[in-house]
Write a protein that holds these residues in place. Structure first.
Motif, PDB file in Angstrom:
ATOM      1  N   LYS A  69     -41.928  -7.296  18.939  1.00  0.00           N
ATOM      2  CA  LYS A  69     -41.757  -8.612  19.564  1.00  0.00           C
ATOM      3  C   LYS A  69     -43.105  -9.195  19.980  1.00  0.00           C
ATOM      4  O   LYS A  69     -43.362 -10.402  19.845  1.00  0.00           O
ATOM      5  CB  LYS A  69     -40.835  -8.484  20.776  1.00  0.00           C
ATOM      6  CG  LYS A  69     -40.531  -9.816  21.458  1.00  0.00           C
ATOM      7  CD  LYS A  69     -39.554  -9.624  22.611  1.00  0.00           C
ATOM      8  CE  LYS A  69     -39.258 -10.958  23.282  1.00  0.00           C
ATOM      9  NZ  LYS A  69     -38.303 -10.786  24.433  1.00  0.00           N
ATOM     10  N   MET A  93     -35.250  -9.183  11.990  1.00  0.00           N
ATOM     11  CA  MET A  93     -35.953  -8.045  11.396  1.00  0.00           C
ATOM     12  C   MET A  93     -35.255  -7.648  10.106  1.00  0.00           C
ATOM     13  O   MET A  93     -34.060  -7.360  10.093  1.00  0.00           O
ATOM     14  CB  MET A  93     -35.965  -6.874  12.372  1.00  0.00           C
ATOM     15  CG  MET A  93     -36.651  -5.620  11.813  1.00  0.00           C
ATOM     16  SD  MET A  93     -36.608  -4.223  12.969  1.00  0.00           S
ATOM     17  CE  MET A  93     -37.594  -4.896  14.305  1.00  0.00           C
ATOM     18  N   ALA A  94     -36.006  -7.660   9.016  1.00  0.00           N
ATOM     19  CA  ALA A  94     -35.429  -7.273   7.731  1.00  0.00           C
ATOM     20  C   ALA A  94     -35.566  -5.775   7.579  1.00  0.00           C
ATOM     21  O   ALA A  94     -36.631  -5.216   7.727  1.00  0.00           O
ATOM     22  CB  ALA A  94     -36.151  -7.978   6.582  1.00  0.00           C
ATOM     23  N   GLN A  95     -34.448  -5.099   7.298  1.00  0.00           N
ATOM     24  CA  GLN A  95     -34.514  -3.664   7.167  1.00  0.00           C
ATOM     25  C   GLN A  95     -33.568  -3.196   6.091  1.00  0.00           C
ATOM     26  O   GLN A  95     -32.638  -3.883   5.727  1.00  0.00           O
ATOM     27  CB  GLN A  95     -34.198  -2.970   8.489  1.00  0.00           C
ATOM     28  CG  GLN A  95     -32.856  -3.373   9.093  1.00  0.00           C
ATOM     29  CD  GLN A  95     -32.620  -2.697  10.427  1.00  0.00           C
ATOM     30  OE1 GLN A  95     -33.062  -1.598  10.662  1.00  0.00           O
ATOM     31  NE2 GLN A  95     -31.914  -3.357  11.298  1.00  0.00           N
ATOM     32  N   LYS A 152     -39.429  -1.858  19.313  1.00  0.00           N
ATOM     33  CA  LYS A 152     -38.860  -3.208  19.418  1.00  0.00           C
ATOM     34  C   LYS A 152     -39.720  -4.082  20.308  1.00  0.00           C
ATOM     35  O   LYS A 152     -39.977  -5.257  20.006  1.00  0.00           O
ATOM     36  CB  LYS A 152     -37.434  -3.127  19.960  1.00  0.00           C
ATOM     37  CG  LYS A 152     -36.434  -2.525  18.986  1.00  0.00           C
ATOM     38  CD  LYS A 152     -35.050  -2.434  19.620  1.00  0.00           C
ATOM     39  CE  LYS A 152     -34.046  -1.831  18.648  1.00  0.00           C
ATOM     40  NZ  LYS A 152     -32.703  -1.701  19.271  1.00  0.00           N
ATOM     41  N   LYS A 154     -45.132 -10.510  16.733  1.00  0.00           N
ATOM     42  CA  LYS A 154     -44.544 -11.552  15.884  1.00  0.00           C
ATOM     43  C   LYS A 154     -45.370 -12.837  15.804  1.00  0.00           C
ATOM     44  O   LYS A 154     -45.441 -13.449  14.735  1.00  0.00           O
ATOM     45  CB  LYS A 154     -43.116 -11.854  16.342  1.00  0.00           C
ATOM     46  CG  LYS A 154     -42.096 -10.854  15.819  1.00  0.00           C
ATOM     47  CD  LYS A 154     -40.676 -11.275  16.151  1.00  0.00           C
ATOM     48  CE  LYS A 154     -39.687 -10.311  15.505  1.00  0.00           C
ATOM     49  NZ  LYS A 154     -38.284 -10.702  15.807  1.00  0.00           N
ATOM     50  N   HIS A 174     -46.744  -6.276   6.655  1.00  0.00           N
ATOM     51  CA  HIS A 174     -46.946  -7.377   7.593  1.00  0.00           C
ATOM     52  C   HIS A 174     -47.982  -8.339   7.012  1.00  0.00           C
ATOM     53  O   HIS A 174     -49.115  -7.925   6.738  1.00  0.00           O
ATOM     54  CB  HIS A 174     -47.436  -6.862   8.951  1.00  0.00           C
ATOM     55  CG  HIS A 174     -46.393  -6.155   9.746  1.00  0.00           C
ATOM     56  ND1 HIS A 174     -46.697  -5.320  10.805  1.00  0.00           N
ATOM     57  CD2 HIS A 174     -45.033  -6.170   9.657  1.00  0.00           C
ATOM     58  CE1 HIS A 174     -45.570  -4.848  11.319  1.00  0.00           C
ATOM     59  NE2 HIS A 174     -44.568  -5.342  10.640  1.00  0.00           N
ATOM     60  N   GLY A 191     -43.877 -14.605   8.579  1.00  0.00           N
ATOM     61  CA  GLY A 191     -42.638 -13.969   8.146  1.00  0.00           C
ATOM     62  C   GLY A 191     -42.168 -12.956   9.168  1.00  0.00           C
ATOM     63  O   GLY A 191     -42.453 -13.084  10.373  1.00  0.00           O
ATOM     64  N   THR A 192     -41.464 -11.932   8.693  1.00  0.00           N
ATOM     65  CA  THR A 192     -40.819 -10.982   9.589  1.00  0.00           C
ATOM     66  C   THR A 192     -41.415  -9.582   9.437  1.00  0.00           C
ATOM     67  O   THR A 192     -42.314  -9.363   8.632  1.00  0.00           O
ATOM     68  CB  THR A 192     -39.300 -10.906   9.291  1.00  0.00           C
ATOM     69  OG1 THR A 192     -39.119 -10.504   7.925  1.00  0.00           O
ATOM     70  CG2 THR A 192     -38.644 -12.258   9.510  1.00  0.00           C
ATOM     71  N   ASP A 193     -40.871  -8.677  10.203  1.00  0.00           N
ATOM     72  CA  ASP A 193     -41.245  -7.259  10.126  1.00  0.00           C
ATOM     73  C   ASP A 193     -40.458  -6.632   8.982  1.00  0.00           C
ATOM     74  O   ASP A 193     -39.335  -6.158   9.169  1.00  0.00           O
ATOM     75  CB  ASP A 193     -40.914  -6.584  11.468  1.00  0.00           C
ATOM     76  CG  ASP A 193     -41.083  -5.083  11.421  1.00  0.00           C
ATOM     77  OD1 ASP A 193     -42.068  -4.617  10.817  1.00  0.00           O
ATOM     78  OD2 ASP A 193     -40.223  -4.370  11.988  1.00  0.00           O
ATOM     79  N   ASP A 194     -41.046  -6.620   7.805  1.00  0.00           N
ATOM     80  CA  ASP A 194     -40.350  -6.118   6.617  1.00  0.00           C
ATOM     81  C   ASP A 194     -40.683  -4.652   6.405  1.00  0.00           C
ATOM     82  O   ASP A 194     -41.842  -4.247   6.461  1.00  0.00           O
ATOM     83  CB  ASP A 194     -40.758  -6.914   5.368  1.00  0.00           C
ATOM     84  CG  ASP A 194     -40.327  -8.372   5.459  1.00  0.00           C
ATOM     85  OD1 ASP A 194     -39.229  -8.615   5.978  1.00  0.00           O
ATOM     86  OD2 ASP A 194     -41.091  -9.238   5.024  1.00  0.00           O
TER      87      ASP A 194
END
Length: 240
Positions: free
Chosen positions: A87, A1-3, A83, A90, A18, A95-98
């Motif tokens: 999950k 997870m990018a944060q 979280k 995804k 997203h 990609g990720t949860d930016d």
């Protein structure tokens, strides 16, 4: 997870992006319906806005969520419910949860990592309003004729999309960074002037005390003042 790091001050906003896989938008919309009540029930939740992708052009959802404090925002972003739901979503994402977090509009007024005090909200309101007002007033007079010249049809949602994008671009990249420096520079000069004015009576009093200390009391016979006269010459008398 990018944060990103959560600032330690003020009310907070999180911008989540997203990018959705092809043909999975319906599933993502269903997921949004699932996570929505959890988010809205979180302590400190204020509002959220969803910017949906343009079919056939983009595939990115942008979700903007507002909380009353960074502590409550941290509580939601790091909660077990979020979280678990992230999950679950995804497989739908490219990609990720930016996400990016900022405290209100403070990122315009205080650089990241700075220890300066954030300006009061009413000052931020006035500065931001004074910057946005002329843009809202004059940009439509420039942009809309250009769109018509380019053959773009007069479609209100499209006009609003282009105008708001232009206003945000000007605010973030061109106007606010320079405007804030000008305001801060003027505020600094005003503070210095006020400091000088406030210290003037004290300086004047010290000067008067200095002058008074160099003066002599009223002269009496046989005395002299070194600040006002030269020493008396001895009198010479003829012998009787």
């Amino acid at each position: 997870m990018a944060q990103s790091a959560i600032p330690p001050y003020g009310g907070a906003t999180v911008v989540i992006t997203h990018r959705i896989r092809n043909n999975r938008h319906d599933a993502y919309e269903a997921w949004m319906e699932t996570i929505s009540p959890f988010c809205k029930a979180a302590t400190g939740f204020l509002d959220w806005h969803i910017v949906r992708p343009i079919p056939g052009i983009t595939a990115t959802y942008t979700v903007i969520i507002l909380f009353d404090s960074t502590a409550n925002l941290r509580g939601w972003m790091e909660s077990n419910d979020r979280k678990r739901l992230i999950k679950a979503v995804k497989p739908l994402l490219v990609g990720t949860d930016d996400f990016y977090i900022s405290s209100g509009l403070d990122f315009w007024f205080v650089p990241g990592g700075a220890r300066a005090k954030v300006p009061m909200r009413w000052k931020q309101f006035l500065i931001t309003w004074s910057a946005i007002y002329p843009l809202v007033l004059f940009l439509p007079l420039v942009i809309l004729p250009v769109l018509r010249t380019l053959g773009v049809p007069s479609y209100p949602p499209l006009n609003t999309l282009v105008l708001t994008a232009a206003i945000v671009f000007f605010m973030v990249y061109l106007i606010m960074p320079r405007y804030i420096r000008i305001v801060q520079s003027g505020s600094s000069r005003s503070s210095q002037s006020l400091t000088s004015i406030a210290s003037f009576p004290q300086a004047l009093r010290r000067r008067m005390e200095s002058l008074n200390s160099s003066r002599c009391p009223l002269p009496t016979a046989g005395t002299w003042c070194p600040a006002t006269a030269s020493p008396p010459h001895p009198h010479t008398h003829d012998n009787p």
